[in-house]
Design a protein around this motif. Structure first.
Motif, short mmCIF file in Angstrom:
data_model
loop_
_atom_site.label_atom_id
_atom_site.label_comp_id
_atom_site.label_asym_id
_atom_site.label_seq_id
_atom_site.Cartn_x
_atom_site.Cartn_y
_atom_site.Cartn_z
N ASP A 136 0.83 -1.20 0.00
CA ASP A 136 0.00 0.00 0.00
C ASP A 136 0.86 1.26 0.00
OD1 ASP A 136 -2.22 -1.58 -0.01
OD2 ASP A 136 -2.93 -1.04 2.00
N LEU A 137 1.92 1.25 0.79
CA LEU A 137 2.82 2.41 0.84
C LEU A 137 3.40 2.68 -0.54
CD1 LEU A 137 4.46 4.57 2.38
CD2 LEU A 137 6.18 2.78 2.82
N GLN A 138 3.87 1.62 -1.20
CA GLN A 138 4.41 1.79 -2.55
C GLN A 138 3.34 2.34 -3.50
OE1 GLN A 138 5.90 -2.42 -2.54
NE2 GLN A 138 7.65 -1.51 -3.60
N GLY A 139 2.13 1.81 -3.39
CA GLY A 139 1.06 2.26 -4.26
C GLY A 139 0.74 3.73 -4.06
N PHE A 140 0.71 4.17 -2.81
CA PHE A 140 0.43 5.58 -2.54
C PHE A 140 1.58 6.48 -2.99
CE2 PHE A 140 -2.59 4.03 0.88
CZ PHE A 140 -3.74 4.50 0.25
N LEU A 141 2.81 6.00 -2.90
CA LEU A 141 3.94 6.83 -3.30
C LEU A 141 3.93 7.13 -4.80
CD1 LEU A 141 6.85 5.33 -1.15
CD2 LEU A 141 5.91 7.64 -0.98
N VAL A 142 3.43 6.17 -5.58
CA VAL A 142 3.35 6.40 -7.04
C VAL A 142 1.92 6.65 -7.49
CG1 VAL A 142 5.42 5.05 -7.51
CG2 VAL A 142 3.20 3.90 -7.52
N ASN A 143 0.99 6.72 -6.52
CA ASN A 143 -0.44 6.93 -6.81
C ASN A 143 -0.96 5.95 -7.86
OD1 ASN A 143 -1.08 8.91 -4.94
ND2 ASN A 143 -0.34 10.56 -6.25
N HIS A 144 -0.69 4.68 -7.58
CA HIS A 144 -1.18 3.62 -8.47
C HIS A 144 -1.51 2.39 -7.62
CE1 HIS A 144 -1.81 1.55 -12.26
NE2 HIS A 144 -1.11 0.53 -11.77
N LEU A 145 -2.76 2.30 -7.19
CA LEU A 145 -3.24 1.14 -6.46
C LEU A 145 -4.12 0.30 -7.39
CD1 LEU A 145 -4.18 2.92 -3.12
CD2 LEU A 145 -2.38 1.21 -3.39
N PRO A 146 -4.22 -1.00 -7.14
CA PRO A 146 -5.05 -1.86 -7.99
C PRO A 146 -6.49 -1.35 -8.07
CG PRO A 146 -3.70 -3.18 -6.51
CD PRO A 146 -3.53 -1.76 -6.08
N ILE A 147 -7.13 -1.62 -9.19
CA ILE A 147 -8.48 -1.11 -9.44
C ILE A 147 -9.47 -1.59 -8.39
CG2 ILE A 147 -9.12 -3.02 -10.95
CD1 ILE A 147 -10.03 0.69 -11.46
N ASP A 148 -9.22 -2.78 -7.81
CA ASP A 148 -10.13 -3.31 -6.80
C ASP A 148 -9.72 -2.95 -5.38
OD1 ASP A 148 -7.86 -4.85 -6.79
OD2 ASP A 148 -8.90 -6.79 -6.64
N HIS A 149 -8.71 -2.10 -5.24
CA HIS A 149 -8.26 -1.69 -3.90
C HIS A 149 -9.27 -0.72 -3.29
CE1 HIS A 149 -5.76 -0.07 -0.66
NE2 HIS A 149 -4.90 -1.05 -0.88
#
Length: 330
Positions: A136-149
């Motif tokens: 989640d941290l990585q996803g927020f840092l690049v603003n790219h989380l899975p579509i179902d997140h």
């Protein structure tokens, strides 16, 4: 060889927290001038002898008082916090100090069970959530989380032209596996556990999976070092660190005692044995002795970067260690 610093802002007896933090900044400025690569600060709670309880605030202050050295955390205790909030903290730091920020994260509970509950405001969070939190941290840092997140539509601001380097801190192969699977850099804590590192880093290098944040594996090792012109002097200086570490492990006073006080502390047979066991976490000696041991560990760990931690009583003795190391390597 790259040399870096982990400074825990440990208070020497007779000093205040404010004085200790000023010394941390001075050490960052000195090691920057000496050519060190990065300077990390730690996170500790509910302990009287460690002034560093909020790495993000200290990172900002250190980066404001230096020019080019990378500054980061070693590390933020992610299980206690929201990955979203940590991402925004480090993106803000990255916006203030582009291409200079390291987001080092760890799985440690941060203290006793009660201390941890105080950190989480009474919420009983499972340490088993750590792998998910890293993602989640990585996803927020690049603003790219899975579509179902569930937080897919939530972005972490500010938007920055670069992103902090994410380092996962570990002392087991489990930590190395998570870093490899997540595509983060990996720091092995030899200064905590000197027995699992070779296998952990070998696993990390062999199983690393590239991520949007890191294309190739990047690892380093953190070790206690006390260096002086003579072995006799290095051994004497190291006594304060020996006794400090023993007191920390016994749950006692976590301030560093003066060498003269350390010499006069009565020790049981078991305590003497523990001090000798702890010496495996350290390198103590002359510049040539320390250099030879670091080169040996470099061969064993297959890394060309070492983070040096030094928790001795006298600040000038600490400066001597970092200066002699720079002269030997840089």
């Amino acid at each position: 060889m790259k040399l870096s610093v982990l400074d825990q802002s440990v208070i020497s007896k007779g000093d205040s927290a404010s004085t200790t933090l000023q010394k941390t900044v001075k050490l960052a400025q000195l090691t920057e001038d000496l050519g060190y690569t990065r300077f990390w600060v730690a996170e500790h709670h509910n302990t009287n002898g460690i002034a560093g309880s909020s790495p993000e605030i200290l990172i900002s202050h250190i980066a404001s008082n230096t020019r080019k050295i990378r500054v980061g955390s070693g590390g933020v205790l992610l299980p206690q916090y929201s990955p979203y909030k940590i991402a925004e903290n480090f993106k803000l730091l990255e916006a203030l100090f582009p291409n200079r920020i390291d987001a080092g994260i760890g799985r440690s509970p941060g203290g006793s069970a009660t201390t941890r509950l105080a950190l989480t405001d009474g919420l009983r969070k499972s340490l088993n959530e750590f792998p998910r939190q890293v993602k989640d941290l990585q996803g927020f840092l690049v603003n790219h989380l899975p579509i179902d997140h569930p937080y897919h539509d939530v972005n972490a601001f500010p938007v920055t032209g670069s992103i902090p380097e994410v380092w996962l801190l570990g002392i087991t192969q489990r930590g190395a596996r998570l870093a490899a699977e997540s595509g983060t850099a990996f720091t092995y804590g030899h200064f905590i556990t000197p027995v699992n590192g070779e296998q952990a880093l070998d696993y990390y290098y062999k199983n690393f999976q590239p991520s949007p944040m890191l294309a190739k594996p990047k690892g380093n090792v953190c070790v206690f070092v006390v260096c002086a012109p003579t072995l006799e002097k290095a051994e004497e200086i190291a006594l304060s660190q020996d006794m400090w570490l023993l007191s920390v492990e016994k749950g006692g006073d976590t301030r560093i005692p003066a060498v003269e006080e350390a010499k006069n502390i009565p020790l049981t047979k078991d305590e003497r044995k523990k001090i000798q066991e702890n010496r495996k976490r350290m390198i103590i000696g002359t510049p040539q002795m320390v250099k030879d041991e670091i080169l040996r560990l470099s061969e064993m760990y297959k890394t060309e970067e070492f983070m040096i931690i030094n928790n001795v009583y006298n600040f000038q003795d600490k400066i001597t260690t970092y200066t002699l190391l720079a002269e030997a390597f840089l």
